[in-house]
Structure formats: structure tokens, C-alpha cells
Write a protein that holds these residues in place. Structure first.
Motif, PDB file in Angstrom:
ATOM      1  N   GLN A 180       0.830  -1.201   0.000  1.00  0.00           N
ATOM      2  CA  GLN A 180       0.000   0.000   0.000  1.00  0.00           C
ATOM      3  C   GLN A 180       0.871   1.260   0.000  1.00  0.00           C
ATOM      4  N   PHE A 181       1.902   1.259   0.852  1.00  0.00           N
ATOM      5  CA  PHE A 181       2.820   2.399   0.926  1.00  0.00           C
ATOM      6  C   PHE A 181       4.096   2.024   0.163  1.00  0.00           C
ATOM      7  N   SER A 182       3.943   1.948  -1.141  1.00  0.00           N
ATOM      8  CA  SER A 182       5.074   1.573  -1.992  1.00  0.00           C
ATOM      9  C   SER A 182       5.978   2.779  -2.242  1.00  0.00           C
ATOM     10  N   TYR A 183       7.201   2.493  -2.655  1.00  0.00           N
ATOM     11  CA  TYR A 183       8.162   3.572  -2.904  1.00  0.00           C
ATOM     12  C   TYR A 183       7.658   4.467  -4.028  1.00  0.00           C
ATOM     13  N   LYS A 184       7.741   5.775  -3.815  1.00  0.00           N
ATOM     14  CA  LYS A 184       7.368   6.769  -4.820  1.00  0.00           C
ATOM     15  C   LYS A 184       8.592   7.602  -5.166  1.00  0.00           C
ATOM     16  N   GLU A 185       8.772   7.833  -6.455  1.00  0.00           N
ATOM     17  CA  GLU A 185       9.926   8.609  -6.906  1.00  0.00           C
ATOM     18  C   GLU A 185       9.974   9.950  -6.190  1.00  0.00           C
ATOM     19  N   TYR A 186      11.168  10.333  -5.765  1.00  0.00           N
ATOM     20  CA  TYR A 186      11.331  11.592  -5.027  1.00  0.00           C
ATOM     21  C   TYR A 186      10.981  12.768  -5.935  1.00  0.00           C
ATOM     22  N   PRO A 187      10.139  13.688  -5.451  1.00  0.00           N
ATOM     23  CA  PRO A 187       9.671  14.785  -6.319  1.00  0.00           C
ATOM     24  C   PRO A 187      10.795  15.746  -6.691  1.00  0.00           C
ATOM     25  N   LYS A 188      10.775  16.188  -7.937  1.00  0.00           N
ATOM     26  CA  LYS A 188      11.796  17.115  -8.421  1.00  0.00           C
ATOM     27  C   LYS A 188      11.303  18.557  -8.406  1.00  0.00           C
ATOM     28  N   GLU A 189       9.991  18.731  -8.349  1.00  0.00           N
ATOM     29  CA  GLU A 189       9.440  20.069  -8.478  1.00  0.00           C
ATOM     30  C   GLU A 189       9.861  20.967  -7.322  1.00  0.00           C
ATOM     31  N   GLU A 190      10.028  22.202  -7.629  1.00  0.00           N
ATOM     32  CA  GLU A 190      10.221  23.218  -6.605  1.00  0.00           C
ATOM     33  C   GLU A 190       8.902  23.981  -6.474  1.00  0.00           C
ATOM     34  N   PRO A 191       8.596  24.614  -5.362  1.00  0.00           N
ATOM     35  CA  PRO A 191       9.449  24.694  -4.172  1.00  0.00           C
ATOM     36  C   PRO A 191       9.402  23.410  -3.349  1.00  0.00           C
ATOM     37  N   ILE A 192      10.273  23.338  -2.369  1.00  0.00           N
ATOM     38  CA  ILE A 192      10.298  22.200  -1.459  1.00  0.00           C
ATOM     39  C   ILE A 192       9.062  22.242  -0.580  1.00  0.00           C
ATOM     40  N   ARG A 193       8.410  21.076  -0.442  1.00  0.00           N
ATOM     41  CA  ARG A 193       7.196  20.953   0.372  1.00  0.00           C
ATOM     42  C   ARG A 193       7.483  20.081   1.591  1.00  0.00           C
ATOM     43  N   LEU A 194       7.274  20.652   2.766  1.00  0.00           N
ATOM     44  CA  LEU A 194       7.472  19.939   4.028  1.00  0.00           C
ATOM     45  C   LEU A 194       6.100  19.628   4.621  1.00  0.00           C
ATOM     46  N   LEU A 195       5.940  18.395   5.086  1.00  0.00           N
ATOM     47  CA  LEU A 195       4.627  17.905   5.494  1.00  0.00           C
ATOM     48  C   LEU A 195       4.604  17.520   6.969  1.00  0.00           C
ATOM     49  N   SER A 196       3.550  17.958   7.670  1.00  0.00           N
ATOM     50  CA  SER A 196       3.260  17.454   9.016  1.00  0.00           C
ATOM     51  C   SER A 196       1.935  16.726   8.947  1.00  0.00           C
ATOM     52  N   LEU A 197       1.947  15.469   9.392  1.00  0.00           N
ATOM     53  CA  LEU A 197       0.748  14.641   9.301  1.00  0.00           C
ATOM     54  C   LEU A 197       0.445  14.094  10.693  1.00  0.00           C
ATOM     55  N   ALA A 198      -0.257  14.910  11.483  1.00  0.00           N
ATOM     56  CA  ALA A 198      -0.548  14.533  12.867  1.00  0.00           C
ATOM     57  C   ALA A 198      -1.637  15.444  13.411  1.00  0.00           C
ATOM     58  N   ARG A 199      -2.264  14.992  14.467  1.00  0.00           N
ATOM     59  CA  ARG A 199      -3.214  15.841  15.172  1.00  0.00           C
ATOM     60  C   ARG A 199      -2.526  17.127  15.601  1.00  0.00           C
ATOM     61  N   LEU A 200      -3.175  18.271  15.395  1.00  0.00           N
ATOM     62  CA  LEU A 200      -2.592  19.539  15.829  1.00  0.00           C
ATOM     63  C   LEU A 200      -2.893  19.702  17.305  1.00  0.00           C
ATOM     64  N   ALA A 201      -1.964  19.197  18.110  1.00  0.00           N
ATOM     65  CA  ALA A 201      -2.134  19.139  19.555  1.00  0.00           C
ATOM     66  C   ALA A 201      -0.774  19.307  20.214  1.00  0.00           C
ATOM     67  N   ARG A 202      -0.790  19.740  21.456  1.00  0.00           N
ATOM     68  CA  ARG A 202       0.457  20.003  22.163  1.00  0.00           C
ATOM     69  C   ARG A 202       1.361  18.786  22.187  1.00  0.00           C
ATOM     70  N   ILE A 203       0.795  17.598  22.493  1.00  0.00           N
ATOM     71  CA  ILE A 203       1.602  16.396  22.634  1.00  0.00           C
ATOM     72  C   ILE A 203       2.234  15.952  21.320  1.00  0.00           C
ATOM     73  N   LYS A 204       1.727  16.456  20.208  1.00  0.00           N
ATOM     74  CA  LYS A 204       2.303  16.153  18.902  1.00  0.00           C
ATOM     75  C   LYS A 204       3.349  17.182  18.468  1.00  0.00           C
ATOM     76  N   GLY A 205       3.657  18.127  19.356  1.00  0.00           N
ATOM     77  CA  GLY A 205       4.702  19.097  19.059  1.00  0.00           C
ATOM     78  C   GLY A 205       4.245  20.253  18.195  1.00  0.00           C
ATOM     79  N   THR A 206       2.949  20.523  18.189  1.00  0.00           N
ATOM     80  CA  THR A 206       2.415  21.586  17.328  1.00  0.00           C
ATOM     81  C   THR A 206       2.936  22.964  17.722  1.00  0.00           C
ATOM     82  N   THR A 207       3.094  23.211  19.021  1.00  0.00           N
ATOM     83  CA  THR A 207       3.618  24.504  19.469  1.00  0.00           C
ATOM     84  C   THR A 207       4.986  24.771  18.847  1.00  0.00           C
TER      85      THR A 207
END
Length: 371
Positions: A180-207
């Protein structure tokens, strides 16, 4: 005469806990002719679990509530249902199902396997609530057949608290479905996109994450920060302001996270507490570097400087510095980090291995009852 099916009950507090991380276990149980019943709060999404071929029973769980009367009602509901179902074995996941499902199984003498998927905010914060929860965990797991842990530090903490001594077993988190989570070619497009995938909560380091975003954007204004996950009220006003200032893009809750992981250049996960971080495993499986807290549950997923970067917990300055360090890497260096992360997951975190560990213990119960 057809042999009566043996029954396995799974208890969780949300459809994601069961479908996203235990789907393959359910499929294996069904393929081996077990009857599978899942107790969890009903939602439209829970129909996907039912579609696998198991039965769903709606049981409301106040996941963060501290009302003892509601919790006693939850214990009573589990006990009533389990007495009716008469399962051969029960598997519980997350704190309240572990405690109140475990207590119900103990009272009915039903074999039970608990899984500690992380210590959670109640155990993390310390104080009176922590003492109560460990007391309840000791009671709930006293007759449990096995208690599964996802990292050594959590297991050691429970051992120090005298919880289920002699019944501990380590598994590599929930594992990750490598197809299901197979390898995907690393994106070449700019700009660089950084992703956070978690509950927006204190314990998840959102602050710390939001503070780091502000600092990084001053030096790298072209970088995009994309956030996915349930938004807790504590961060609603701050997030709305940052969206208006075009500091972040917020995508809310998403059932299918793969397109977001695929289009990202890196996952950021500054969590305070994890069992084994599923999102880190999923990002690594797709071939994305990870910037994550140097804590149990994350450091198992990330080799610092090789598959990603580890940061000090609760340290926005260190997080910003590590993000900027990552941004200064070449395209090939970032891509190579992701490729090594994929190899690490293949070698250590296949979900098939985790499913095998549970089935091995379930079969032991089958053998005992046949003697």
C-alpha cells in the motif's frame, strides 16, 4: 457437521486505530475462518471495517474524558457485550479499551491481549492521573495473556511500575503495509514541500512546529509547509492567522494521505510521545526523509543523519535549525535519505511480521483449549 467458528474480538477507540493499522490482521483472521467482531465508536468510515467481512458493534468511547461515571459505564458496556458474544480471545488497543476492556475480560475470564500503542497524554503528564492510570493498568492486565509494546522504553516504564510483569512482548509498532505504501519517486518540483501529518495538539509538538515555521520562512520564504490532521481548539486562532499570512497550508483531516506524502520532500514530526510512529513508517516506506523528535517511538524509525534528522523534544530552535539543515542539502542527498529510509522499513517494519506475532499468540490459546 460444520465446526463452529472461533471468535476474536478487537476493541478500539476510533476506526483509524482498527482499519488503518489492523486491517491485515483482520483479513488474516478471516482467512483462517475466525469470526471477527470489532467494538468501537461507529462512524461512516467504520463501514470499511465491516466491508472486510467482520461485524461491528457501536461502543462510544470518550477518549480524553476523565469522568469516572462514563468510564464505569464503558466498562459495564464492554462486560455486557463480551458476556453475550463469548469470544475465545480479545485484542485491545489504546488506553481506555486496554483498561476497561481488559478489566471486563478479567472479570469474565476471557483471554485478552493488550497493546500499548504509546503512553498517551495521561501517562505522559505525571501527577495524580498518572498514578490512577497505572493502578488501573495493573488491575486490567493482571490476568492478560500478553501485553504488546511498540518500543523498549514504554515496556521498561510499565515494568518499573510493576504492570503485567512476565507478560511483555515487543513488536515493531503496527508495522507498515509495504504494498500500500510503496516507494514513490522523489519529487523534483520546486518549491520544497514539508509535510506534518498529525493531530494539531500540544503532545504532537504543534507549538514547536508552528514556531519553527515562522523562523524558517524568514530565511526560506519559498518553502511550503503543509499540515494535515485534526485541529484542536488550542491552535485554531493561531493557525487561521498563519494561513492568512501564507505561512502554512492546512488540509484538515484526510482519509488518503498517500498523495500528500508522495508530493512532499520531507515529513516533520516533533511529537512528545509515540509507541512507534505510524506516520514516520509510512513516510519512510514511500521514500521520504523524516525530521522527528529524538524520543522512543521516533528514533526507532529514523537513523539520524542517514534516513533523516532527529531533534530535541520541545525545542523549537533545534527544530528550525534541523529543518534549515535539511533544506541546505542537495537534491541527491535528500533523495538518498529517502531511499535508505525505504530499505530500513523493508528490513525491520513489515506489517506481515507484526500480524504473525499476534497470530502466534492466538494459536497458543487454540492449542490450550484443544488439550
Amino acid at each position: 457437521m460444520e465446526q463452529e467458528k472461533r471468535t476474536v474480538v478487537l476493541i478500539g477507540n476510533h476506526h483509524v486505530v482498527i482499519y488503518n493499522f489492523r486491517k491485515e490482521l483482520i483479513e488474516r483472521l478471516l482467512s483462517e475462518n475466525y469470526r471477527v467482531i470489532v467494538l468501537l465508536p461507529y462512524s461512516v468510515e467504520a463501514e470499511k471495517i465491516k466491508a472486510l467481512g467482520c461485524e461491528i458493534v457501536d461502543v462510544s468511547v470518550d477518549r480524553r474524558g476523565k469522568n469516572p461515571f462514563r468510564d464505569f459505564k464503558l466498562f459495564s458496556t464492554y462486560r455486557k457485550l463480551l458476556r453475550q458474544i463469548k469470544p475465545n480471545v480479545v485484542l485491545t488497543y489504546t488506553i481506555k479499551p486496554n483498561i476497561y476492556g481488559g478489566l471486563a475480560c478479567r472479570s469474565l475470564k476471557i483471554p485478552c491481549f493488550c497493546t500499548v500503542t504509546g503512553i498517551g497524554q495521561g501517562l505522559f503528564n505525571g501527577g495524580f492521573l498518572t498514578e490512577v492510570l497505572f493502578f488501573l493498568y495493573r488491575a486490567a492486565t493482571k490476568k492478560a495473556r500478553q501485553v504488546f509494546f511498540q518500543n523498549e522504553e514504554d515496556r521498561q516504564l510499565f515494568e518499573n511500575r510493576r504492570v503485567a510483569i512476565g507478560k511483555h512482548q515487543l513488536v515493531n509498532g503496527s508495522g507498515v503495509n509495504l504494498e500500500q505504501f510503496s516507494y514513490k519517486e522523489y519529487p523534483k518540483e520546486e518549491p520544497i514541500r514539508l509535510l506534518s501529518l498529525a493531530r494539531l495538539a500540544r503532545i504532537k509538538g504543534t507549538t514547536e512546529l508552528l514556531e519553527a515555521v515562522v523562523r524558517v520562512k524568514k530565511h526560506f520564504p519559498e518553502v511550503e509547509f503543509h499540515l494535515l490532521g485534526f485541529l484542536e481548539d488550542d491552535y485554531k486562532d493561531q493557525l487561521e492567522k498563519m494561513i492568512k499570512e501564507e505561512l502554512v497550508c492546512y488540509h484538515g483531516m484526510q482519509e488518503d494521505v498517500i498523495p500528500f506524502l508522495e508530493s512532499s520532500h520531507c515529513l516533520i514530526h516533533p511529537s512528545y510521545s509515540e509507541g512507534i510512529s505510524n506516520v514516520c513508517l509510512e513516510a519512510a516506506a514511500i521514500g521520504r526523509p523524516i525530521i522527528a523528535s529524538d524520543i522512543p517511538g521516533c528514533r526507532e524509525c529514523v537513523e539520524d543523519g542517514t534516513t533523516g534528522l532527529l531533534v530535541k523534544m520541545k525545542d523549537a530552535d533545534d527544530l528550525a535549525e534541523k529543518i534549515e539543515k535539511f533544506l541546505l542539502l542537495s537534491y541527491n542527498e535528500r533523495k538518498h535519505m529517502g531511499e535508505l529510509g525505504r530499505k530500513k522499513v523493508e528490513q525491520e517494519f513489515s506489517r506481515e511480521k507484526v500480524v504473525d506475532a499476534y497470530l502466534k499468540e492466538i494459536r497458543k490459546i487454540d492449542l490450550r483449549e484443544k488439550r
